[in-house]
Scaffold this motif. Structure first.
Motif, PDB file in Angstrom:
ATOM      1  N   HIS A  34       0.837  -1.212   0.000  1.00 46.42           N
ATOM      2  CA  HIS A  34       0.000   0.000   0.000  1.00 46.42           C
ATOM      3  C   HIS A  34       0.866   1.255   0.000  1.00 46.42           C
ATOM      4  N   HIS A  39       5.882   1.755   3.639  1.00 44.61           N
ATOM      5  CA  HIS A  39       5.782   0.553   2.806  1.00 44.61           C
ATOM      6  C   HIS A  39       6.093   0.843   1.338  1.00 44.61           C
ATOM      7  N   ASP A 110      -0.146  -3.757   6.185  1.00 46.44           N
ATOM      8  CA  ASP A 110      -1.002  -3.311   7.284  1.00 46.44           C
ATOM      9  C   ASP A 110      -2.412  -3.733   6.915  1.00 46.44           C
ATOM     10  N   TYR A 325       9.137  -1.112   9.105  1.00 43.30           N
ATOM     11  CA  TYR A 325       7.821  -0.491   8.978  1.00 43.30           C
ATOM     12  C   TYR A 325       7.443   0.135  10.312  1.00 43.30           C
ATOM     13  N   GLY A 326       6.686   1.208  10.251  1.00 42.74           N
ATOM     14  CA  GLY A 326       6.252   1.876  11.471  1.00 42.74           C
ATOM     15  C   GLY A 326       5.257   2.952  11.132  1.00 42.74           C
TER      16      GLY A 326
HETATM   17 ZN   LIG Z   1       2.819   0.336   8.125  1.00 42.75          ZN
END
Ligand SMILES: [Zn+2]
Ligand SMILES: [Zn+2]
Length: 336
Positions: A34, A39, A110, A325-326
């Motif tokens: 996405h 990402h 996610d 990722y965060g």
């Molecule tokens: Zn994410």
């Protein structure tokens, strides 16, 4: 992590097909779950994404070499079967299914389960042997209310401020959460205004066919007192900046899953918090994982240690995988 997918310095790698999924460093071929910045990163020679991710990816990354796929469409990459499946997170968000010699892995990116709205396709579980899951809200305290009760709360807050000629400033990430808010609020309460970062994203999504209520971009011409009784949607990074002055008088709220945690709201300096997330809650994660039928679970992106321990206790072969990722960083956008 070893097998059909493995872990490399650049990201999650499929050796058989020679491609990466959501890599955090430049590679030749990147499959993108996405368009969120953690990402979907800059610098890949070739991108492959769901076609509805592409307008926002171009908006954020500039001219990129990207091909689009439809959900369920089968793509063959060097003999590896690849397909994208709805993740319920934001527009175009996908779980990526990878199949080779009878072995199936799914990278969920996610995701959000349960109730959805028209801003993105609802999550669909995909059967697999190994599942890579996020764990942003992987603790039992995280439990989302229904859309109906959440938006009743938001509408009541906005109405009461509007009656007092005050503005309701709601902080929500410009891609995903801002549109969920717009899709759920009652526009008959008053006018809706947006910060530039939110409106730029809205423009891209409207051009791609997303239906959203009417919004007005806040510009330099708006002076303090010009806007009254409005709902104003801004990215969290606009909080406490001089940009806010023209919105007076106002009260603020944050829309985030983190608002379920006591004390978080005060730390973020908003008057109010609404628990609204584009990630799965505790039940959602557990349900999604059970539905995959997978025995092997790789946990990343959140409470990975605690959550993988929990899954192991439930009988899964679960372990943590370190990714980059965060939460989204939107500092730059907010100053635009
Ligand atoms: Zn994410
Ligand atoms: Zn995301």
């Amino acid at each position: 992590m070893t097998g059909l997918l493995s872990y490399k310095a650049q990201g999650i790698y499929c050796e058989a097909g020679d491609f990466f999924i959501d890599p955090w460093r430049p590679v030749n071929k990147a499959l993108i779950t996405h368009a969120h910045a953690d990402h979907s990163r800059w610098g890949m020679k070739q991108y492959l994404a769901h076609h509805r991710s592409i307008p926002v990816m171009r908006h954020r990354l500039g001219e990129i070499n990207v091909s689009g796929v439809e959900y369920e469409e089968e793509v063959n990459i060097n003999g590896v079967k690849v397909s994208f499946h709805p993740a319920g997170h934001i527009i175009g968000s996908s779980q990526i299914r990878v199949e080779y010699k009878g072995e199936v892995w799914v990278v969920s990116g996610d995701y959000r389960t349960g109730e959805s709205d028209h801003t993105c396709a609802p999550f669909e579980p995909v059967k697999c042997h190994a599942f890579i899951t996020e764990s942003t809200f992987g603790l039992p305290i995280f439990r989302w209310q229904t859309n109906e009760s959440l938006f009743a709360d938001i509408n009541a807050w906005w109405s009461s401020l509007a009656r007092n000629k005050k503005n309701a400033v709601l902080f929500a990430y410009s891609l995903g959460k801002a549109q969920r808010v717009l899709a759920g609020v009652d526009p008959s309460i008053g006018p809706i205004y947006t910060h530039g970062a939110v409106e730029n994203t809205n423009e891209v999504l409207r051009a791609d066919g997303m239906i959203l209520p009417e919004t007005t971009r806040i510009t330099q011409d708006h002076k303090s007192g010009d806007i009254k009784g409005a709902l104003i949607i801004a990215p969290p990074s606009a909080m406490g900046t001089p940009w806010m002055k023209r919105l007076q008088p106002y009260e603020t709220a944050i829309a985030s899953g983190w608002m379920q945690v006591r004390g978080m709201r005060r730390r973020r300096n908003a008057d109010k918090g609404f628990v609204l997330s584009d990630h799965a809650d505790w039940e959602g994660l557990n349900h999604a994982i059970a539905e995959t039928g997978a025995e092997r679970i790789y946990v990343t992106h959140g409470y990975s240690d605690i959550y993988s321990k929990y899954l192991s206790e439930q009988g899964y072969d679960a372990r943590v995988v370190e990714t980059e990722y965060g939460e989204e960083q939107e500092e730059k956008e907010a100053n635009a």
